[in-house]
Design a protein around this motif. Structure first.
Motif, PDB file in Angstrom:
ATOM      1  N   ILE A  13      -0.699   3.250  10.956  1.00 57.47           N
ATOM      2  CA  ILE A  13      -0.557   1.981  10.228  1.00 57.47           C
ATOM      3  C   ILE A  13      -0.845   0.830  11.201  1.00 57.47           C
TER       4      ILE A  13
ATOM      5  N   VAL B 195       0.843  -4.479   9.721  1.00 54.80           N
ATOM      6  CA  VAL B 195       1.297  -3.942   8.427  1.00 54.80           C
ATOM      7  C   VAL B 195       2.634  -3.244   8.668  1.00 54.80           C
ATOM      8  N   ARG B 196       3.663  -3.635   7.893  1.00 53.92           N
ATOM      9  CA  ARG B 196       5.008  -3.083   8.118  1.00 53.92           C
ATOM     10  C   ARG B 196       5.295  -1.923   7.180  1.00 53.92           C
ATOM     11  N   PRO B 197       5.752  -0.791   7.717  1.00 46.99           N
ATOM     12  CA  PRO B 197       6.247   0.261   6.828  1.00 46.99           C
ATOM     13  C   PRO B 197       7.623  -0.157   6.311  1.00 46.99           C
TER      14      PRO B 197
ATOM     15  N   GLU C 106      10.205   1.020  13.034  1.00 54.98           N
ATOM     16  CA  GLU C 106       8.922   0.727  12.385  1.00 54.98           C
ATOM     17  C   GLU C 106       7.738   1.114  13.265  1.00 54.98           C
TER      18      GLU C 106
ATOM     19  N   LEU D  38       1.576   7.394  11.393  1.00 55.96           N
ATOM     20  CA  LEU D  38       0.656   7.372  10.244  1.00 55.96           C
ATOM     21  C   LEU D  38      -0.578   6.501  10.461  1.00 55.96           C
TER      22      LEU D  38
ATOM     23  N   GLN E 155       4.607   3.527  12.303  1.00 59.37           N
ATOM     24  CA  GLN E 155       3.236   2.989  12.397  1.00 59.37           C
ATOM     25  C   GLN E 155       2.354   3.924  13.215  1.00 59.37           C
TER      26      GLN E 155
ATOM     27  N   SER F  75       1.831  -5.880   3.719  1.00 59.09           N
ATOM     28  CA  SER F  75       0.888  -6.661   4.503  1.00 59.09           C
ATOM     29  C   SER F  75       1.092  -8.143   4.205  1.00 59.09           C
TER      30      SER F  75
ATOM     31  N   THR G 181       4.029   0.285   2.391  1.00 59.77           N
ATOM     32  CA  THR G 181       3.826  -0.685   3.470  1.00 59.77           C
ATOM     33  C   THR G 181       3.675  -2.092   2.897  1.00 59.77           C
TER      34      THR G 181
ATOM     35  N   ASP H 133       0.876  -1.175   0.000  1.00 58.50           N
ATOM     36  CA  ASP H 133       0.000   0.000   0.000  1.00 58.50           C
ATOM     37  C   ASP H 133       0.911   1.221   0.000  1.00 58.50           C
TER      38      ASP H 133
ATOM     39  N   VAL I 290       1.152   5.214   1.277  1.00 58.88           N
ATOM     40  CA  VAL I 290       0.617   6.361   2.030  1.00 58.88           C
ATOM     41  C   VAL I 290       1.331   7.609   1.500  1.00 58.88           C
TER      42      VAL I 290
END
Ligand SMILES: Cc1cc2nc3c(=O)[nH]c(=O)nc-3n(C[C@H](O)[C@H](O)[C@H](O)COP(=O)(O)O)c2cc1C
Length: 217
Positions: free
Chosen positions: A165, A169-171, A156, A163, A160, A108, A106, A52, A54
């Motif tokens: 997150i 879900v990992r940035p 991370e 934002l 998260q 997932s 990100t 994803d 952002v």
């Protein structure tokens, strides 16, 4: 070579990690959608499309992230022996506020459900897919005449929280994207004497892995 082939290799050659050359002018929405579209066309294990994006324009958010990155930069600097430290001190590692915008990519791992085709033996194949989306984005940005810089000096969980997150879900990257004065021809780390590109011959092995002396470090 066809014009298409030449153009592709040219973009690969021109791509640079950008920190200092951002000019901060706006990036047109249609251009942004094209580079995100290129990212979204990346291959992915089992067609899982685990990425994803952002898009971060908010100045206050970018300042908070920049301060966090400055702290992490200090943490890394403190771990270095004096000679490496003085080289590192000259290197800029981000253009978060100077770039036109940020794109946080990100990953997932749950996208695609429990039975992702091709991932049963290698869990990281999901992460590889997200990274390929980033590479597509990077090359498309270069082809559009934009600069992009990957920032990984962050925790991370901090990003998260900043934002919103979700925990699972990992940035994977904060990408600084924007208009630039120019793209350097030599990578920053090479220009500052931190580390140079290895010769291609050192990276190629035939039939079996052979340890080459120069490959150790
Ligand atoms: C996973 C990853 C993380 C990176 N993180 C940073 C970073 O935090 N700060 C930075 O200045 N460059 C970062 N870079 C850029 C590399 O330093 C750069 O790609 C490398 O020095 C080669 O230069 P070039 O991309 O201009 O060819 C990162 C690159 C990758 C692939």
């Amino acid at each position: 070579m066809s014009a298409l082939t030449t153009a592709l290799y040219d973009v690969i050659e021109r791509r640079r990690d950008v920190r200092a050359e951002f000019t901060g002018s706006p990036v047109a929405d249609d251009v942004l959608m094209r580079v995100l579209g290129a990212a979204h066309r990346a291959p992915s294990v089992g067609m899982s499309q685990p990425w994803d994006f952002v898009v971060v324009r908010d100045t206050a958010t970018r300042r908070v992230f920049r301060d966090h990155v400055a702290h992490e930069r200090d943490t890394f600097a403190a771990s270095l022996p004096p000679e490496r430290r003085s080289t590192f001190d000259r290197i800029k590692v981000e253009g978060i506020c100077e770039s036109s915008l940020g794109i946080v990519v990100t990953h997932s791992q749950s996208r695609g459900g429990q039975h992702v085709l091709g991932r049963h033996a290698i869990a990281d194949a999901g992460l590889y897919s997200t990274v390929l989306a980033i590479q597509n984005l990077w090359l498309a940005a270069t082809a559009e005449g934009l600069g992009l810089g990957w920032v990984s000096f962050y925790r991370e969980d901090f990003l998260q929280g900043l934002l919103g997150i979700p925990d699972d879900v990992r940035p994977v990257a904060w990408l600084c994207l924007g208009t630039v004065s120019h793209l350097a021809t030599v990578p920053d780390l090479e220009r500052h004497g931190w580390r140079s590109r290895r010769p291609l011959a050192d990276a190629i092995h035939h039939d079996t892995w052979q340890m080459k002396e120069r490959n150790r470090a």
